[in-house]
Motif scaffolding. Structure first.
Motif, PDB file in Angstrom:
ATOM      1  N   VAL A 274      -5.778  16.277   4.411  1.00  0.00           N
ATOM      2  CA  VAL A 274      -5.434  14.866   4.236  1.00  0.00           C
ATOM      3  C   VAL A 274      -4.577  14.674   2.990  1.00  0.00           C
ATOM      4  O   VAL A 274      -3.601  13.906   2.993  1.00  0.00           O
ATOM      5  N   ILE A 275      -4.919  15.367   1.903  1.00  0.00           N
ATOM      6  CA  ILE A 275      -4.145  15.251   0.671  1.00  0.00           C
ATOM      7  C   ILE A 275      -2.724  15.807   0.870  1.00  0.00           C
ATOM      8  O   ILE A 275      -1.739  15.211   0.412  1.00  0.00           O
ATOM      9  N   GLU A 276      -2.625  16.921   1.562  1.00  0.00           N
ATOM     10  CA  GLU A 276      -1.304  17.500   1.825  1.00  0.00           C
ATOM     11  C   GLU A 276      -0.432  16.522   2.610  1.00  0.00           C
ATOM     12  O   GLU A 276       0.752  16.349   2.325  1.00  0.00           O
ATOM     13  N   ARG A 277      -1.031  15.867   3.600  1.00  0.00           N
ATOM     14  CA  ARG A 277      -0.300  14.876   4.398  1.00  0.00           C
ATOM     15  C   ARG A 277       0.108  13.684   3.537  1.00  0.00           C
ATOM     16  O   ARG A 277       1.239  13.189   3.625  1.00  0.00           O
ATOM     17  N   ALA A 278      -0.802  13.218   2.687  1.00  0.00           N
ATOM     18  CA  ALA A 278      -0.538  12.049   1.854  1.00  0.00           C
ATOM     19  C   ALA A 278       0.589  12.317   0.855  1.00  0.00           C
ATOM     20  O   ALA A 278       1.406  11.443   0.570  1.00  0.00           O
TER      21      ALA A 278
ATOM     22  N   GLY B 177       6.132   7.233  -3.959  1.00  0.00           N
ATOM     23  CA  GLY B 177       6.025   6.711  -5.315  1.00  0.00           C
ATOM     24  C   GLY B 177       5.101   7.581  -6.137  1.00  0.00           C
ATOM     25  O   GLY B 177       4.728   8.685  -5.723  1.00  0.00           O
ATOM     26  N   PRO B 178       4.675   7.101  -7.298  1.00  0.00           N
ATOM     27  CA  PRO B 178       3.846   7.928  -8.190  1.00  0.00           C
ATOM     28  C   PRO B 178       2.374   7.988  -7.790  1.00  0.00           C
ATOM     29  O   PRO B 178       1.610   8.744  -8.381  1.00  0.00           O
ATOM     30  N   GLU B 179       1.986   7.174  -6.774  1.00  0.00           N
ATOM     31  CA  GLU B 179       0.574   7.125  -6.388  1.00  0.00           C
ATOM     32  C   GLU B 179       0.388   7.313  -4.890  1.00  0.00           C
ATOM     33  O   GLU B 179       1.226   6.896  -4.089  1.00  0.00           O
ATOM     34  N   ILE B 180      -0.732   7.962  -4.541  1.00  0.00           N
ATOM     35  CA  ILE B 180      -1.178   7.981  -3.149  1.00  0.00           C
ATOM     36  C   ILE B 180      -1.944   6.693  -2.907  1.00  0.00           C
ATOM     37  O   ILE B 180      -2.923   6.393  -3.603  1.00  0.00           O
ATOM     38  N   LEU B 181      -1.490   5.916  -1.927  1.00  0.00           N
ATOM     39  CA  LEU B 181      -2.072   4.615  -1.613  1.00  0.00           C
ATOM     40  C   LEU B 181      -2.812   4.675  -0.281  1.00  0.00           C
ATOM     41  O   LEU B 181      -2.636   5.627   0.495  1.00  0.00           O
TER      42      LEU B 181
ATOM     43  N   GLU C 150      -2.260   3.293   2.491  1.00  0.00           N
ATOM     44  CA  GLU C 150      -1.380   3.418   3.657  1.00  0.00           C
ATOM     45  C   GLU C 150      -0.857   4.825   3.870  1.00  0.00           C
ATOM     46  O   GLU C 150      -0.285   5.132   4.925  1.00  0.00           O
ATOM     47  N   HIS C 151      -1.044   5.712   2.905  1.00  0.00           N
ATOM     48  CA  HIS C 151      -0.627   7.097   3.053  1.00  0.00           C
ATOM     49  C   HIS C 151      -1.715   7.956   3.685  1.00  0.00           C
ATOM     50  O   HIS C 151      -1.478   9.141   3.953  1.00  0.00           O
ATOM     51  N   LEU C 152      -2.876   7.375   3.920  1.00  0.00           N
ATOM     52  CA  LEU C 152      -4.012   8.119   4.472  1.00  0.00           C
ATOM     53  C   LEU C 152      -4.082   7.937   5.986  1.00  0.00           C
ATOM     54  O   LEU C 152      -3.580   6.949   6.524  1.00  0.00           O
ATOM     55  N   PRO C 153      -4.713   8.882   6.705  1.00  0.00           N
ATOM     56  CA  PRO C 153      -4.862   8.736   8.154  1.00  0.00           C
ATOM     57  C   PRO C 153      -5.579   7.436   8.507  1.00  0.00           C
ATOM     58  O   PRO C 153      -6.442   6.948   7.754  1.00  0.00           O
ATOM     59  N   TYR C 154      -5.250   6.898   9.656  1.00  0.00           N
ATOM     60  CA  TYR C 154      -5.777   5.604  10.074  1.00  0.00           C
ATOM     61  C   TYR C 154      -7.317   5.534  10.037  1.00  0.00           C
ATOM     62  O   TYR C 154      -7.871   4.534   9.552  1.00  0.00           O
ATOM     63  N   PRO C 155      -8.046   6.561  10.530  1.00  0.00           N
ATOM     64  CA  PRO C 155      -9.520   6.471  10.492  1.00  0.00           C
ATOM     65  C   PRO C 155     -10.081   6.302   9.091  1.00  0.00           C
ATOM     66  O   PRO C 155     -11.113   5.652   8.908  1.00  0.00           O
ATOM     67  N   ILE C 156      -9.402   6.880   8.084  1.00  0.00           N
ATOM     68  CA  ILE C 156      -9.878   6.732   6.704  1.00  0.00           C
ATOM     69  C   ILE C 156      -9.573   5.337   6.186  1.00  0.00           C
ATOM     70  O   ILE C 156     -10.409   4.704   5.530  1.00  0.00           O
ATOM     71  N   GLN C 157      -8.387   4.832   6.511  1.00  0.00           N
ATOM     72  CA  GLN C 157      -8.023   3.476   6.080  1.00  0.00           C
ATOM     73  C   GLN C 157      -8.980   2.430   6.640  1.00  0.00           C
ATOM     74  O   GLN C 157      -9.372   1.493   5.951  1.00  0.00           O
TER      75      GLN C 157
ATOM     76  N   MET D 187       4.929   2.461  13.814  1.00  0.00           N
ATOM     77  CA  MET D 187       6.225   1.843  14.090  1.00  0.00           C
ATOM     78  C   MET D 187       6.700   1.009  12.899  1.00  0.00           C
ATOM     79  O   MET D 187       7.883   0.976  12.587  1.00  0.00           O
ATOM     80  N   VAL D 188       5.764   0.348  12.235  1.00  0.00           N
ATOM     81  CA  VAL D 188       6.116  -0.409  11.028  1.00  0.00           C
ATOM     82  C   VAL D 188       6.570   0.551   9.935  1.00  0.00           C
ATOM     83  O   VAL D 188       7.571   0.332   9.255  1.00  0.00           O
ATOM     84  N   PHE D 189       5.827   1.648   9.783  1.00  0.00           N
ATOM     85  CA  PHE D 189       6.124   2.633   8.744  1.00  0.00           C
ATOM     86  C   PHE D 189       7.529   3.222   8.918  1.00  0.00           C
ATOM     87  O   PHE D 189       8.237   3.498   7.945  1.00  0.00           O
TER      88      PHE D 189
END
Length: 447
Positions: free
Chosen positions: A364-368, A374-378, A380-387, A411-413
């Motif tokens: 998950v971190i590798e994907r994020a 930007g300078p932070e993992i937010l 929205e950068h995480l898989p949908y089930p985690i969000q 699609m928004v992304f």
């Protein structure tokens, strides 16, 4: 290059696929139904299966689970003339590499075959690892929780001895990390550490990998081959997922444990080895013994010294340490500003259930890190089930509704870029168009 099995009851299509795939240099075989396919899977080593969904004696989506039970490493691509979202989702859940529609996705077949074979070859290589000397220590075990400290303390105590060790824990809890560390702290550290995933091979292949063979032992065995037991002589043999070991091979392994003796395939004389065995499993071996799936004498021989590794959800206080560790390690080879984890994202990390444990967290971190611009993992950068973990836990909506929200977010992304969205979703472009139409998302969402 590996062998590909093509399963389709339509003879013309079966022959066409065989020809198309064969022209790419792949060795192929075919079956017209699941009965014939089962025989081939059990008697030959198949790297990839191209399987129709609707067959005379069963459903390809369900058959994926059976293929994985016979040969976990084999990749599966499902072909259907009647694609639908529920079958596609279930196919991937069952372990399929992809699910595509005949006709609409014809241009994807060869690229997909190559991708699936690359994945197969990569996992096969990862299924056996040979290190000529120690490569890790207990400093590579990250965590300050009482559970992980107790596990490390036990491992440090047993390391200097020659005793067999059994590591218990869920998939992804770090059993191989512990096995490496035990070897590195043993008197055998100057010799080889050999790791093999027992679940990655068929019974016949694993026997050859472990015990080796003499030239002429079977078709294609043109010269003598050392087995992993011989390669590990003087060192340590790590048998991961030992609960998947075939019952006949269990008897042969017991002989190695008891007196260091084994016989290569096609040989008549006894060979000897001096090694230490560390085994690991996520199964309840005592229960497997009761069910007749695991030898009782081998279980007691392995169960001399047991170490249980905690799941990540049982040591949540270690999650921030692990997150920082993986971010630093993954960013070492990259230039530019360092990326950190935002407060909201870290809260989601700490609350999530992590069924895949430390391994899932790393992925998950590798994907994020790839998605973060930007300078932070937010969040929205995480898989949908985690969000959406809280919402999903309390929501009684259908799987289709969850899938719809996920596609809409992607699609928004991508600002409506369907080609990019299809790549992120890991589905064909034609499949994405059908899903957009089905969910009423034909008009590209915008930020």
């Amino acid at each position: 290059m590996g062998k590909i099995l093509i399963i389709d009851d339509e003879e013309q299509l079966r022959k066409l696929l065989t020809r198309i795939v064969g022209l790419e240099g792949f060795d192929t075989t075919s079956a017209r139904n699941l009965k014939d396919a089962r025989f081939i899977l059990e008697s030959q080593h198949i790297s990839l299966v191209l399987c129709d969904v609707r067959l005379p004696d069963g459903n390809g989506v369900d058959f994926v689970r059976e293929i994985k039970a016979i040969s976990p490493q084999t990749e599966v691509i499902l072909l259907t003339a009647f694609g639908n979202i529920s079958d596609g989702v279930q196919a991937i859940k069952n372990g399929a590499f992809d699910y595509i529609t005949k006709g609409n996705d014809n241009d994807r077949i060869i690229p997909l075959v190559n991708q699936a074979m690359d994945k197969y070859n990569g996992e096969k290589g990862a299924a056996v690892k040979v290190n000529k000397s120690a490569t890790g220590d207990f400093g590579s075990v990250i965590g300050d929780s009482l559970q992980i400290k107790n596990a490390v303390k036990l491992a440090e105590r047993i390391s200097p001895t020659n005793s067999t060790v059994l590591l218990l824990g869920e998939t992804g809890t770090g059993k191989e990390v512990f096995a490496n560390a035990i070897h590195a702290n043993s008197q055998r550290k100057s010799h080889s550490f050999v790791a093999v995933n027992c679940s990655a091979f068929s019974r016949e292949l694993l026997e050859g990998e472990l015990f080796g063979h003499k030239a002429g032992a079977y078709t294609g065995a043109q010269k003598d081959k050392k087995g992993l037991i011989e390669v590990a002589d003087g060192g340590t043999l790590f048998l991961d997922e030992i609960g998947e070991l075939d019952i006949d091979l269990q008897a042969k392994l017991l002989r190695v444990l008891e007196n260091g003796e084994f016989i290569k395939l096609g040989d008549v004389k006894v060979s000897h080895t001096n090694l230490r065995i560390i085994a690991a499993t996520n199964r309840d071996l005592a229960k497997s013994v009761e069910q007749g799936k695991f030898r009782e004498d081998l279980f007691y021989r392995l169960n001399i010294f047991t170490i249980e590794l905690p799941s990540l959800r049982d040591r949540r206080e270690d999650i921030p340490l692990l997150v920082d560790f993986f971010i630093n390690r993954l960013q070492q080879k990259k230039e530019g500003a360092r990326v950190t984890v935002g407060k909201d994202a870290m809260l989601l990390f700490s609350k999530y259930n992590w069924k895949g444990n430390v391994r899932e967290l790393k992925n998950v971190i590798e994907r994020a890190l790839i998605l973060a611009d930007g300078p932070e993992i937010l969040p929205e950068h995480l898989p949908y089930p985690i969000q959406q973990q809280d919402k999903i836990a309390d929501d009684s909506t259908s799987l289709g509704a969850v899938e719809k929200r996920h596609i809409e977010k992607i699609m928004v992304f991508t600002n409506g870029n369907k080609a990019q969205a299809a790549r992120l979703l890991q589905i064909g472009l034609a499949t994405l168009y059908r899903k957009l139409e089905e969910y009423g998302l034909s008009k590209s969402p915008s930020k």
